[in-house]
Design an enzyme around this catalytic site. Structure first.
Site, PDB file in Angstrom:
ATOM      1  N   ILE A 186      10.018  52.557  52.870  1.00 61.46           N
ATOM      2  CA  ILE A 186       9.429  54.121  53.012  1.00 61.46           C
ATOM      3  C   ILE A 186       9.532  54.604  54.287  1.00 61.46           C
ATOM      4  CG2 ILE A 186       8.090  53.918  50.784  1.00 61.46           C
ATOM      5  CD1 ILE A 186       5.509  53.477  52.640  1.00 61.46           C
ATOM      6  N   GLY A 187       9.885  53.875  55.452  1.00 66.48           N
ATOM      7  CA  GLY A 187       9.952  54.509  56.741  1.00 66.48           C
ATOM      8  C   GLY A 187      10.196  53.396  57.780  1.00 66.48           C
ATOM      9  N   GLY A 230       9.068  52.594  62.031  1.00 70.82           N
ATOM     10  CA  GLY A 230       8.546  53.067  62.988  1.00 70.82           C
ATOM     11  C   GLY A 230       9.173  52.662  64.288  1.00 70.82           C
ATOM     12  N   PHE A 238       8.425  50.083  66.189  1.00 71.55           N
ATOM     13  CA  PHE A 238       8.694  48.612  66.293  1.00 71.55           C
ATOM     14  C   PHE A 238       8.495  47.877  64.802  1.00 71.55           C
ATOM     15  CE2 PHE A 238       8.048  49.455  70.765  1.00 71.55           C
ATOM     16  CZ  PHE A 238       8.820  48.469  71.272  1.00 71.55           C
ATOM     17  N   GLY A 239       8.945  48.382  63.862  1.00 68.92           N
ATOM     18  CA  GLY A 239       8.694  47.975  62.719  1.00 68.92           C
ATOM     19  C   GLY A 239       9.322  48.895  61.278  1.00 68.92           C
ATOM     20  N   VAL A 273       8.436  49.862  57.228  1.00 64.86           N
ATOM     21  CA  VAL A 273       7.245  50.147  56.406  1.00 64.86           C
ATOM     22  C   VAL A 273       7.676  50.043  55.100  1.00 64.86           C
ATOM     23  CG1 VAL A 273       5.421  51.668  56.036  1.00 64.86           C
ATOM     24  CG2 VAL A 273       6.291  51.617  58.310  1.00 64.86           C
ATOM     25  N   LYS A 277       3.593  47.509  57.172  1.00 58.78           N
ATOM     26  CA  LYS A 277       4.369  47.656  58.374  1.00 58.78           C
ATOM     27  C   LYS A 277       4.908  46.244  58.694  1.00 58.78           C
ATOM     28  CE  LYS A 277       4.876  49.254  62.862  1.00 58.78           C
ATOM     29  NZ  LYS A 277       4.319  50.210  64.090  1.00 58.78           N
ATOM     30  N   ASP A 330       3.833  58.668  71.250  1.00 54.30           N
ATOM     31  CA  ASP A 330       5.077  58.726  70.365  1.00 54.30           C
ATOM     32  C   ASP A 330       4.598  59.730  69.242  1.00 54.30           C
ATOM     33  OD1 ASP A 330       7.557  58.812  69.535  1.00 54.30           O
ATOM     34  OD2 ASP A 330       7.126  56.744  68.366  1.00 54.30           O
TER      35      ASP A 330
END
Length: 660
Positions: free
Chosen positions: A340-341, A343, A345-346, A348, A363, A467
């Site tokens: 679903i996304g 980030g 550093f990862g 999700v 995550k 961020d």
């Protein structure tokens, strides 16, 4: 040296000399604090100790947010296959309230590694709620009992749990004095022993949102009794501490004590034990010793793993530790269809826990096999675990197994703000795409300002997010903003400057001085916030391509402002359904925050005050200030105008970059 066989023989005869009812035990632990010292307690967050009273939040001259906790250092242990009872009384106050619209909460909690029970006192509206794992199970309105929590008065509350009666019952009493009322304000038939089967901590937590409230605990008493098999519990007064525990003048812990029920005929039991139960007791002794050895070994392994990953403190405080298999099953093996996304550093994933029917977001560290991935995971875990704000994504748990580093968050059904602003959404039933209304956009600006003010100025250590962007702002079911993705965040003392050796973040949101020097401060977050505000008001990305030209959002809005046409920057999809003065104020606030000169940017506290009409609007110059940086910028022109998240490549630089 005594041989093992001799030790076993001595233990064997020692066990025989005890009556068979030895396993029927009562363990009692009591502590009483008529006033507090730093002995036996730990203060977390904004909490402080002054004149024997613990303040859970900080009193501020202007409405703000604050949170803190008081933790009793020693955990309580329930005996194997046992039940327990406890009684607690404490005096507290909620004072300095300057607004009837402020919200404050104070809670007494019991936290184990798997479950949490909290008694929550809430203002605006006045409410007393008993929560299990953050879910209300019983609540009442104290005003129905002529009790108003936000008057600043000193209250005393008694919490009695009797785990020996059938049904087992929990009762809560509340009074303005230290005289315990006859009738409880809340009572519930409830069996806690099925939830708390191992060690658990007790303590208090408090938080304020947009208020000047000061939450204080002035005294506290707690008595805990754990029973195994048939307890010899005094039903006439099962909770002795409720008589008046706060009148005892000491502040240390009464050591736990074991009481053995002695048989009437010791000789008879001794003969029977020798003749019949001797071999069984010997076998039992071996099993007990084996179990104790195994438990110590397993505890040592877990403790060592906690030291390696740095998560033992976090695990004891709040979020639960999930099993890797549980998370893998909930995400269908981290299937691509559950993404679903992504980030900083990862990745999700959407997780569905079929056993409970709940949904969460998991995550997964993108670099979990490297030291950098572990460092970022621990940074996010250590930061978020100690933060409490309504506009933060709530951390629910974590997992560190099989080389995987995983964080579990509450699921945000409306996704991220950038998807809501730019990508095709589900149809609203009339054939058109869903468009955020002006009231929702204004609420997003206020909520984001509130949480950044909390991170920058209201935490014990300020948090620089580094961020801030629409992709890291999630929307809950009511379209309220929740700030997430702390993978780049840094904790800093208030008297130190956070210097980063690596410029990280997302292009289009990075402040000029951060691009040049790599130094992140709260003002770099303010710049990013200004860009987000302009996105929300204009419905445009920070950098967009128009034909062969790249258009910077800040430059575009500032150009309209210099021509006296700033209102034309408003998102056309709103179709003019907004108040012009509010739109003008928000656009000017966005420009003021995105000022190239960091010294001219406001603090997030002032931004929040402006949005709440508590401070004057910023004066924004008609012509955008010009700054010139020379050499050493490790970026190419393509990287400057892109929305990439990758690290910058060494060796590429411009001799000069001019921001005008």
């Amino acid at each position: 040296m005594t041989s093992p066989s001799t030790i076993f023989s001595l233990l064997f005869f020692f066990f025989l000399l005890l009556p068979p009812t030895t396993l029927s035990q009562t363990t009692t632990t009591t502590f009483i604090f008529p006033s507090f010292t730093l002995r036996n307690i730990t203060l977390l967050g904004d909490s402080f100790l002054r004149n024997g009273t613990v303040g859970l939040t900080r009193a501020t001259p202007v409405p703000a947010s604050s949170s803190g906790s008081l933790l009793f250092n020693t955990p309580f242990t329930t005996l194997h296959s046992s039940t327990f009872s406890f009684s607690s009384s404490f005096s507290f106050s909620i004072s300095n309230s300057t607004s009837t619209f402020s919200t404050s909460s104070l809670s007494l909690f019991l936290n184990s590694s798997h479950h949490s029970l909290s008694l929550l006192f809430l203002t605006n509206p006045n409410q007393l709620s008993l929560n299990l794992n953050n879910n209300p199970i019983q609540s009442t309105d104290p005003t129905l009992h002529a009790v108003h929590l936000n008057t600043g008065n000193l209250f005393t509350s008694w919490v009695d749990y009797n785990g020996t009666n059938n049904p087992r019952k929990l009762s809560v009493f509340l009074n303005y004095s230290n005289s315990k009322p006859q009738n409880p304000i809340l009572t519930l038939d409830f069996d806690l022993s099925q939830y708390f089967k191992d060690n658990f901590h007790v303590g208090f937590s408090g938080s304020t949102l947009g208020s000047t409230d000061l939450l204080q605990i002035s005294s506290w008493g707690f008595e805990f009794e754990s029973f195994q098999e048939e307890p010899s519990f005094n039903h006439s007064n099962p909770n002795n501490i409720s008589r008046n525990p706060l009148s005892v003048d000491f502040d240390d812990t009464v050591p736990a004590k074991d009481s053995n029920v002695v048989g009437k005929n010791r000789v008879k039991w001794f003969a029977i034990g020798v003749a019949i139960a001797g071999p069984a007791l010997f076998l039992l002794m071996l099993l007990v010793l084996g179990y104790v050895s195994f438990t110590k070994w397993r505890g040592g392994v877990r403790k060592q793993r906690g030291k390696c990953f740095g998560t033992s403190v976090v695990a004891a405080c709040c979020p639960k530790e999930f099993g890797y298999k549980e998370l893998k099953l909930a995400t269908k093996g981290f299937h691509v269809s559950r993404i679903i996304g992504k980030g900083s550093f990862g990745t999700v994933y959407k997780a569905l826990f079929e056993s409970s029917g709940t949904i969460a977001a998991v995550k997964r560290s993108r670099q979990y096999s490297h030291d950098e991935g572990k460092a970022e995971f621990l940074a996010e875990l250590s930061i978020i675990a100690g933060l409490r704000h309504k506009n933060l994504v709530q951390l629910q748990g974590w997992c560190a197994e099989k080389g995987e580093l995983l964080l579990v968050y509450e699921f945000m059904p409306n996704g991220s703000l950038d998807k809501m602003l730019y990508q095709e959404s589900e149809c609203d039933g009339s054939g058109g795409n869903v468009v955020l209304s002006w009231s929702h956009r204004l609420n997003i600006a206020v909520g984001l300002a509130s949480v950044l003010s909390y991170l920058h100025q209201e935490c014990e250590q300020r948090v620089i997010h580094r961020d801030i962007k629409t992709g890291n702002i999630l929307l809950d079911g009511n379209l309220n903003p929740r700030l997430g993705d702390f993978g780049l965040a840094k904790l800093m003392d208030h008297d130190k400057s956070p210097v980063s050796t690596l410029t990280a973040g997302t292009m289009g949101y990075l402040a000029p001085e951060y691009l040049q020097c790599g130094m992140a401060t709260e003002k770099t977050d303010v710049f990013s916030y200004g860009v987000v505000v302009l996105e929300v008001a204009c419905g445009r990305r920070p950098i967009e391509r128009e034909g062969q030209k790249m258009v910077n959002l800040v430059d575009w809005v500032w150009g309209l402002h210099s021509e006296g046409r700033i209102i034309e920057a408003a998102d056309g999809r709103l179709k003019g359904e907004f108040q012009e003065e509010e739109m003008r104020k928000l656009l000017l606030l966005g420009l003021g925050c995105a000022n190239p000169d960091s010294a001219q940017r406001p603090s997030m506290r002032r931004v929040l005050q402006i949005l709440n009409n508590e401070n004057v609007t910023l004066v924004v110059p008609r012509v955008k200030p010009t700054l010139t940086f020379s050499s050493g910028l490790p970026l190419s022109l393509d990287e400057i105008v892109s929305d990439a998240e990758d690290e910058f490549k060494p060796g590429q630089f411009m001799c000069e970059i001019k921001i005008d």
